[in-house]
Write an enzyme that holds these catalytic residues in place. Structure first.
Site, short mmCIF file in Angstrom:
data_model
loop_
_atom_site.label_atom_id
_atom_site.label_comp_id
_atom_site.label_asym_id
_atom_site.label_seq_id
_atom_site.Cartn_x
_atom_site.Cartn_y
_atom_site.Cartn_z
N LEU A 1 0.93 -1.18 -0.12
CA LEU A 1 -0.11 -0.04 -0.31
C LEU A 1 0.84 1.36 0.06
O LEU A 1 0.55 2.02 -0.83
CB LEU A 1 -0.80 -0.01 1.26
CG LEU A 1 -1.78 1.19 1.45
CD1 LEU A 1 -2.99 1.37 0.34
CD2 LEU A 1 -2.61 1.02 2.89
N GLY B 1 19.58 -1.67 34.43
CA GLY B 1 20.37 -1.08 34.62
C GLY B 1 21.38 -0.93 33.38
O GLY B 1 20.75 -1.05 32.31
N GLY B 2 22.77 -0.88 33.69
CA GLY B 2 23.75 -0.73 32.50
C GLY B 2 23.58 -1.86 31.52
O GLY B 2 23.68 -1.74 30.52
N GLU C 1 1.20 -0.08 10.05
CA GLU C 1 -0.22 -0.07 9.77
C GLU C 1 -1.28 0.88 10.30
O GLU C 1 -2.06 0.91 10.85
CB GLU C 1 -0.78 -1.49 10.37
CG GLU C 1 0.09 -2.63 9.54
CD GLU C 1 -0.41 -3.90 9.79
OE1 GLU C 1 -1.68 -4.18 9.95
OE2 GLU C 1 0.48 -4.98 9.60
C1 LIG Z 1 9.35 -1.69 9.27
C2 LIG Z 1 8.16 -1.11 8.58
C3 LIG Z 1 7.44 -2.09 7.84
C4 LIG Z 1 6.13 -1.56 7.05
N1 LIG Z 1 5.70 -2.49 6.42
C5 LIG Z 1 4.76 -2.00 5.28
C6 LIG Z 1 4.14 -3.05 4.50
O1 LIG Z 1 4.44 -4.20 4.45
N2 LIG Z 1 3.40 -2.62 3.73
C7 LIG Z 1 3.00 -0.99 3.49
O2 LIG Z 1 2.22 -0.72 2.54
N3 LIG Z 1 3.62 -0.30 4.52
C8 LIG Z 1 4.47 -0.74 5.43
N4 LIG Z 1 5.10 0.14 6.19
C9 LIG Z 1 4.59 1.52 6.11
C10 LIG Z 1 4.04 2.15 7.19
O3 LIG Z 1 2.64 1.77 7.18
C11 LIG Z 1 4.29 3.82 7.17
O4 LIG Z 1 5.36 3.92 7.72
C12 LIG Z 1 3.18 4.49 7.87
O5 LIG Z 1 2.09 4.18 7.59
C13 LIG Z 1 3.52 5.96 8.03
O6 LIG Z 1 3.71 6.52 6.71
P1 LIG Z 1 5.11 7.49 6.52
O7 LIG Z 1 6.23 6.81 7.19
O8 LIG Z 1 4.97 7.77 5.25
O9 LIG Z 1 4.93 8.69 7.54
P2 LIG Z 1 3.95 9.89 7.17
O10 LIG Z 1 2.76 9.44 6.94
O11 LIG Z 1 4.93 10.93 6.35
O12 LIG Z 1 4.04 10.69 8.77
C14 LIG Z 1 5.06 11.41 9.48
C15 LIG Z 1 4.51 11.71 10.74
O13 LIG Z 1 3.36 12.70 10.64
C16 LIG Z 1 2.46 12.10 11.48
N5 LIG Z 1 0.93 12.31 10.60
C17 LIG Z 1 0.81 12.12 9.29
N6 LIG Z 1 -0.53 12.62 9.30
C18 LIG Z 1 -0.98 13.20 10.17
C19 LIG Z 1 -2.20 13.64 10.69
N7 LIG Z 1 -3.32 13.89 9.72
N8 LIG Z 1 -2.38 14.04 11.98
C20 LIG Z 1 -1.59 13.78 12.83
N9 LIG Z 1 -0.43 13.37 12.33
C21 LIG Z 1 -0.24 12.88 11.26
C22 LIG Z 1 2.56 10.53 11.41
O14 LIG Z 1 1.80 10.03 12.54
C23 LIG Z 1 4.17 10.59 11.60
O15 LIG Z 1 4.33 10.82 13.06
C24 LIG Z 1 6.35 -0.33 7.06
C25 LIG Z 1 6.66 0.78 7.74
C26 LIG Z 1 8.08 0.26 8.63
C27 LIG Z 1 8.86 1.22 9.00
#
Ligand SMILES: Cc1cc2nc3c(=O)[nH]c(=O)nc-3n(C[C@H](O)[C@H](O)[C@H](O)COP(=O)(O)OP(=O)(O)OC[C@H]3O[C@@H](n4cnc5c(N)ncnc54)[C@H](O)[C@@H]3O)c2cc1C
Length: 390
Positions: free
Chosen positions: A133, A346-347, A370
């Protein structure tokens, strides 16, 4: 000295079959998963063979229909299996959860013919799935995704880049959300793409803070051609399918978070009863006793919350709000419990001689995947107060 070896979690399970399943999972976790977890995580080794073993043992399709090779288990049982696996190694627990997420679209929205053709291999034939996604420019705002699928006769041609894909480069199939229509959520369609489709390539895995054994990579779709028979659901239905998969997937993340937190608590209790300072076990000091009590309480509360949501789902009732609450609460609890576990040691807690620093790094990602925990709060608030007015 009383025996302080961690006792297995005393689970409420609905059937004898479920109790046997948990016993099987504990056996596999103890023999095949936990002993290699620290070393393989450090080396960034993905335990593909463990997923084959889980598939052979009937543990990769638990919440799906036995008619198609699944295990016919209610979510309250499946999630407790995930919790046990994640306690042994998050890469495995989360991997099973993501695989299940990848199967959700076809199992729930595929035609009878599609399910009969693909599901048995996906659920019990050793295959491993990925859920595609997110993109480099669309994470939380997933409906703005840009990967395109263009109709060409009886085929679709997919072009674009997916980001952060768990099992990227090692999966046998990918559930892919791509744009087939106009802007926004209504222009998105779901597809089932083979992992070895011509034109599909994986970038090098991301260098992550934790879960290094779980490959997370960008996937590039360069004119990937698939037949219309691999379109899942109607054109334009993809985003609704993706969100419904995530409601269930979030419960998986919640269960994994409780598993990691439980492992951290067990390590902290074991250490605190053994380590002496001022001539007494540090577990004698009220400052630590209260910390351990709070950690245990958060874990029990998290487990109760995800199980309550699972039981709603099993009863066929709406559970989206409760799934968001469980994901939010359990992953925040895991972050706080694992951080406290480092403090108890601790450490030594800050070194790789003990697993708690790894648990703390692993817990962090669960607050992000997710749907970040900010997004969970948005989902919960929408259930309370309706959509935002702007
Ligand atoms: C190890 C790992 C595995 C993953 N596996 C998958 C996978 O298998 N398939 C897949 O499709 N995706 C996967 N993801 C992606 C994951 O779902 C996204 O990283 C996540 O949805 C956040 O998107 P972003 O990293 O682009 O952050 P952004 O959307 O850019 O967000 C950055 C910050 O802004 C905040 N933010 C954004 N919009 C708002 C809002 N409207 N109000 C308040 N705060 C907001 C967020 O909470 C976050 O703190 C994975 C990510 C990681 C790190």
């Amino acid at each position: 000295m009383p025996d302080r070896a961690p006792q297995p979690v005393d689970r409420q399970l609905p059937t004898e079959e479920a109790r046997d399943l948990i016993a099987l999972v504990r056996d596999i976790a103890e023999r095949e998963i936990a002993p290699r977890a620290a070393e393989e995580e450090e080396a960034g080794h993905f335990p593909r063979e463990v997923f084959r073993l889980l598939s052979e043992s009937g543990l990769l399709g638990l919440p799906y229909a036995s008619e198609y090779g699944g295990g016919d288990q209610p979510y309250e049982v499946y999630l407790q299996v995930l919790e046990e696996l994640a306690s042994a190694r998050l890469t495995v627990g989360l991997g099973v959860s993501v695989h299940s997420l990848a199967c959700h679209a076809l199992a729930g929205y595929g035609t009878k013919e599609q399910r009969a053709e693909h599901l048995p291999a996906m659920l019990g034939g050793g295959l491993l799935g990925a859920y595609c996604l997110s993109e480099p420019a669309s994470g939380s705002d997933a409906a703005s995704l840009r990967t395109k699928a263009v109709r060409d006769g009886d085929d679709w041609v997919i072009t674009g880049t997916k980001a952060w894909i768990t099992h990227g480069g090692v999966s046998d199939f990918c559930t892919v959300l791509a744009r087939t229509g106009g802007e926004g959520a209504r222009g998105i369609t779901a597809f089932l793409v083979p992992g070895d489709a011509p034109g599909l390539t994986a970038a090098l895995p991301e260098k992550k803070m934790g879960m290094k054994g779980s490959p997370t990579a960008q996937l590039h779709f360069d004119g990937v051609r698939i037949p219309d028979s691999r379109r899942i659901g109607d054109e334009g239905q993809g985003f609704a399918i993706a969100l419904s998969a995530l409601d269930s997937g979030r419960l998986g993340i919640a269960a994994c978070a409780v598993g990691v937190a439980q492992a951290a608590l067990d390590a902290a209790v074991g250490y605190a009863t053994d380590r002496k300072q001022f001539g007494r076990p540090i577990a004698d000091f009220q400052g630590l006793r209260f910390m351990l009590a709070d950690m245990a309480t958060r874990i029990e509360a998290g487990r109760a919350l995800y199980l309550a949501a699972a039981r709603l789902r099993d009863a066929g009732r709406p559970f989206s709000r409760q799934a968001a609450m469980a994901k939010l609460f359990c992953t925040d609890a895991a972050m706080s419990v694992t951080t406290d576990a480092v403090q108890v040691l601790g450490g030594y807690g800050y070194t790789q001689d003990f697993p708690v620093e790894r648990y703390m790094r692993e817990a962090k990602v669960l607050q992000i995947v997710e749907g970040t925990n900010q997004i969970q709060r948005m989902v919960i608030a929408r259930h309370l107060a309706g959509p935002e007015t702007r």
